[in-house]
Design a protein around this motif. Structure first.
Motif, mmCIF file in Angstrom:
data_model
loop_
_atom_site.group_PDB
_atom_site.id
_atom_site.type_symbol
_atom_site.label_atom_id
_atom_site.label_comp_id
_atom_site.label_asym_id
_atom_site.label_seq_id
_atom_site.Cartn_x
_atom_site.Cartn_y
_atom_site.Cartn_z
ATOM 1 N N GLU A 92 47.542 46.868 33.748
ATOM 2 C CA GLU A 92 46.817 45.460 34.314
ATOM 3 C C GLU A 92 46.992 45.234 35.724
ATOM 4 O O GLU A 92 48.017 45.783 36.267
ATOM 5 C CB GLU A 92 47.461 44.404 33.497
ATOM 6 C CG GLU A 92 47.120 44.298 31.985
ATOM 7 C CD GLU A 92 47.755 43.050 31.246
ATOM 8 O OE1 GLU A 92 46.801 42.561 30.546
ATOM 9 O OE2 GLU A 92 48.887 43.022 31.419
ATOM 10 N N GLY A 93 46.360 44.254 36.441
ATOM 11 C CA GLY A 93 46.522 44.399 37.774
ATOM 12 C C GLY A 93 46.141 42.788 38.113
ATOM 13 O O GLY A 93 45.358 42.139 37.146
ATOM 14 N N ASN A 94 46.630 42.234 39.460
ATOM 15 C CA ASN A 94 46.149 41.050 39.569
ATOM 16 C C ASN A 94 44.531 41.087 40.277
ATOM 17 O O ASN A 94 44.089 39.970 40.751
ATOM 18 C CB ASN A 94 47.066 40.505 40.867
ATOM 19 C CG ASN A 94 47.183 41.071 41.971
ATOM 20 O OD1 ASN A 94 46.426 42.160 42.092
ATOM 21 N ND2 ASN A 94 48.297 41.023 42.760
ATOM 22 N N GLY A 95 44.010 42.031 39.985
ATOM 23 C CA GLY A 95 42.628 42.425 40.519
ATOM 24 C C GLY A 95 42.173 43.865 40.082
ATOM 25 O O GLY A 95 43.093 44.368 39.616
ATOM 26 N N PRO A 96 40.820 44.000 40.115
ATOM 27 C CA PRO A 96 40.443 45.256 39.427
ATOM 28 C C PRO A 96 40.907 46.357 40.355
ATOM 29 O O PRO A 96 41.191 47.441 39.637
ATOM 30 C CB PRO A 96 38.921 45.119 39.614
ATOM 31 C CG PRO A 96 38.756 44.025 40.541
ATOM 32 C CD PRO A 96 39.783 43.096 40.520
ATOM 33 N N VAL A 97 41.040 46.406 41.528
ATOM 34 C CA VAL A 97 41.718 47.459 42.635
ATOM 35 C C VAL A 97 43.213 47.789 41.939
ATOM 36 O O VAL A 97 43.456 48.846 41.942
ATOM 37 C CB VAL A 97 41.174 47.300 43.937
ATOM 38 C CG1 VAL A 97 42.091 48.364 44.458
ATOM 39 C CG2 VAL A 97 39.825 47.295 44.125
ATOM 40 N N SER A 98 43.809 46.623 42.011
ATOM 41 C CA SER A 98 45.159 46.781 41.848
ATOM 42 C C SER A 98 45.231 47.440 40.324
ATOM 43 O O SER A 98 46.403 48.193 40.236
ATOM 44 C CB SER A 98 45.825 45.357 41.675
ATOM 45 O OG SER A 98 47.285 45.265 41.226
ATOM 46 N N ALA A 99 44.611 46.834 39.261
ATOM 47 C CA ALA A 99 44.719 47.505 38.065
ATOM 48 C C ALA A 99 44.452 48.958 37.956
ATOM 49 O O ALA A 99 45.060 49.818 37.375
ATOM 50 C CB ALA A 99 43.881 46.832 37.166
ATOM 51 N N LEU A 100 43.265 49.519 38.700
ATOM 52 C CA LEU A 100 43.044 50.854 38.742
ATOM 53 C C LEU A 100 43.991 51.568 39.581
ATOM 54 O O LEU A 100 44.300 52.728 39.052
ATOM 55 C CB LEU A 100 41.585 51.052 39.603
ATOM 56 C CG LEU A 100 41.011 52.314 39.863
ATOM 57 C CD1 LEU A 100 40.636 52.864 38.593
ATOM 58 C CD2 LEU A 100 39.887 52.093 40.572
ATOM 59 N N ASP A 101 44.641 51.074 40.510
ATOM 60 C CA ASP A 101 45.640 51.777 41.276
ATOM 61 C C ASP A 101 46.876 51.905 40.378
ATOM 62 O O ASP A 101 47.246 53.264 40.106
ATOM 63 C CB ASP A 101 46.140 50.892 42.437
ATOM 64 C CG ASP A 101 47.231 51.598 43.023
ATOM 65 O OD1 ASP A 101 47.162 52.724 43.461
ATOM 66 O OD2 ASP A 101 48.308 50.878 43.436
ATOM 67 N N ALA A 102 47.314 51.013 39.641
ATOM 68 C CA ALA A 102 48.349 50.866 38.548
ATOM 69 C C ALA A 102 48.116 51.954 37.648
ATOM 70 O O ALA A 102 48.856 52.909 37.089
ATOM 71 C CB ALA A 102 48.799 49.639 37.936
#
Length: 552
Positions: free
Chosen positions: A453-463
């Motif tokens: 999970e992330g605070n946005g789609p890019v953050s979630a993809l990075d994680a």
């Protein structure tokens, strides 16, 4: 008391022909919009300035806020190595005495040898702001300086709004300086507080002041200059003042300051030292200028100005093929000084305007010495121009370009392969949007499926990518995604427009940027994020086998 004053390593700063640099980043610079300093930030910046050889560092106004009080006490516990830390304050209030002014007691408690005192030079401010008489203002200047001197302090007098005061009432403005000098101030600093003065005016006024104060004055009395950049000429005004005989220059690192900022010491110091032959700091300290500039920009959490003179990332960047070819033969053709003297470096920018010289020069910066006759060089150039025609931009994403070069040269090896990814966004009842990314990768023949999970789609993809690769490449844990930029390339296409994404990473020491382009913003982001993680590993060990992803 005098016994509480911090010791200094220099012999009381004798008044010689040296040009004295006075940094006010921690006080005047901190008034910059969007800049907020913690106590630890201020201490870190002070030590950066100290290492640069800045002789005077203005620490703030003790008594005006608790943070500044703590700052001075912390430096008493762990003093700077060579710089004088200076306390800042105003003259006493109207209708009282300096000895009874509680504000001045806080200044004395700071324990600094030097105090910078500002007073009113402009009769308009005396009457409208202070609501007092012109004579009382003179008494305030005299009484405050005499009191500080009686307590063993040395005084720098900042003549606030000096140039505006001079223009409106020359005789009174000069009188304020005479009173300050007679009371014991050792430096008289002419302040262009509103930033409206031009260089030719500065030159004329400084000449007049030196002539007016020259009669029966001790040689130890010297002038300083403090300029603001509201007319875009703060640096030029300081240079003009020094050319007329001023010996102290006040400014801030990176030009931070209220409104349009202050005179930028990162421009002034190399101009003084390398262009005018004025001794400011040692040569071995000057080579740290770029590093200090960028370190302080990180501390204050403001992006460095890539186009800043001398210290900017683009200050010695060459993009046009003809320029690059000439610089390769003789840097003097397109550079006004050697970038190494101020700790910067020459950069060859890669873009659709590049020629073969750009490719060869850029390869050398990556540790690749290519032969012009190597067919791969032409392939790289053609690939570069083809990708830029599609919307890629490599002048702002050099990490991606190095990976492109490695691929063309057969030095980019596949250590994992992305099989696919999904990103799901769900808007909750409380108006929050939750993002969940799932990635499937293959490493050494092993399929790995991870989600995060992330605070946005890019953050979630990075994680999710980090989670999938961390066991194979532990160094990824130290990579931080520090910036994310999106550019719509064909806005006329509406929601179907092609998107370019630039992602910046940092490992705490280095920064690198990668690029992705796609009609789908998540796909463009995925390209840039994956290459950013890859390049971090390349940077960590250029001799190691590096991972590869087919992004183009």
């Amino acid at each position: 008391m005098v016994s509480d004053i911090l010791p200094i390593s220099r012999s009381q700063f004798p008044m010689t022909n040296r040009l004295w640099i006075y940094d006010t980043t921690l006080r005047d610079g901190a008034q910059c919009e969007g800049l907020s300093l913690s106590l630890e930030d201020k201490l870190r910046i002070a030590r950066q300035l100290d290492s640069l050889g800045i002789p005077f560092i203005e620490g703030g106004w003790p008594g005006a806020n608790p943070k500044d009080v703590q700052f001075f006490w912390r430096l008493k516990e762990q003093p700077l190595t060579q710089a004088e830390v200076v306390a800042f304050c105003s003259t006493r209030r109207p209708g009282t005495t300096a000895a009874n002014d509680e504000m001045l007691q806080a200044i004395l408690s700071a324990g600094t040898r030097w105090v910078t005192l500002f007073g009113k030079s402009w009769d308009l401010h005396v009457i409208e702001s202070l609501k007092t008489s012109l004579e009382e203002n003179l008494a305030m200047i005299r009484d405050t300086i005499e009191y500080l001197r009686s307590q063993g302090r040395r005084v720098i007098y900042d003549a606030e709004h000096w140039f505006d005061g001079y223009k409106h009432n020359r005789d009174y403005a000069i009188k304020t300086l005479e009173v300050a000098a007679d009371a014991g101030a050792e430096w008289l600093v002419l302040c262009d507080t509103n930033g409206g003065t031009l260089p030719h005016e500065v030159s004329q006024v400084v000449r007049d002041v030196l002539e007016a104060l020259g009669t029966n004055r001790e040689k130890s009395l010297q002038l300083g200059i403090h300029t603001h950049n509201d007319s875009g000429v703060a640096v030029a005004n300081a240079l003009a003042a020094v050319r007329e005989g001023v010996r102290m220059v006040q400014g801030t690192i990176n030009g931070y300051g209220e409104r349009c900022g202050n005179a930028d010491l990162c421009s002034l110091i190399p101009n003084f030292q390398l262009k005018l032959g004025q001794n400011c700091i040692e040569d071995e300290q000057l080579v740290r200028l770029t590093q200090v500039s960028r370190s302080i920009s990180e501390i204050v959490n403001l992006a460095p100005d890539d186009r800043a003179p001398f210290v900017g990332l683009s200050a010695f960047a060459h993009k046009g093929g003809i320029h690059v070819s000439a610089v390769e033969k003789n840097p003097l053709t397109y550079e006004h000084l050697e970038p190494e003297k101020i700790g910067n470096r020459r950069r060859i920018v890669i873009s659709d305007q590049a020629g073969l010289s750009n490719v060869l020069a850029k390869a050398r910066t990556f540790g690749m010495d290519l032969d012009r006759k190597n067919p791969a060089c032409r392939q790289i150039l053609e690939k570069l121009k083809d990708l830029e025609s599609q919307g890629y931009q490599f002048e702002g994403a050099e990490a991606s370009f190095e990976l492109l070069m490695r691929e063309a040269l057969g030095k980019r090896k596949r250590l994992f392969e992305i099989k696919g990814f999904q990103v799901h966004c769900d808007k909750g009842k409380e108006e929050t949007v939750n993002s969940l990314a799932t990635v499937k990768v293959t490493v050494n023949g092993q399929d790995i499926l991870e989600c995060a999970e992330g605070n946005g789609p890019v953050s979630a993809l990075d994680a999710a990518l980090r989670k999938a690769l961390r066991n194979f490449y532990p160094a990824i844990t130290d990579f931080n995604l520090t910036d994310y930029k999106v550019r719509i390339l064909d806005s006329g296409a509406g929601t179907s427009a092609k998107t370019r994404v630039l992602v910046e990473f940092s490992n705490g020491q280095d920064r690198w940027t990668t690029v992705g382009v796609s009609g789908n913003i998540l796909d463009a982001s995925y390209q840039a994020v994956v290459e950013g993680l890859e390049y971090g590993l390349v940077l960590g060990d250029r001799e190691a086998i590096v991972l590869t992803v087919s992004s183009y």
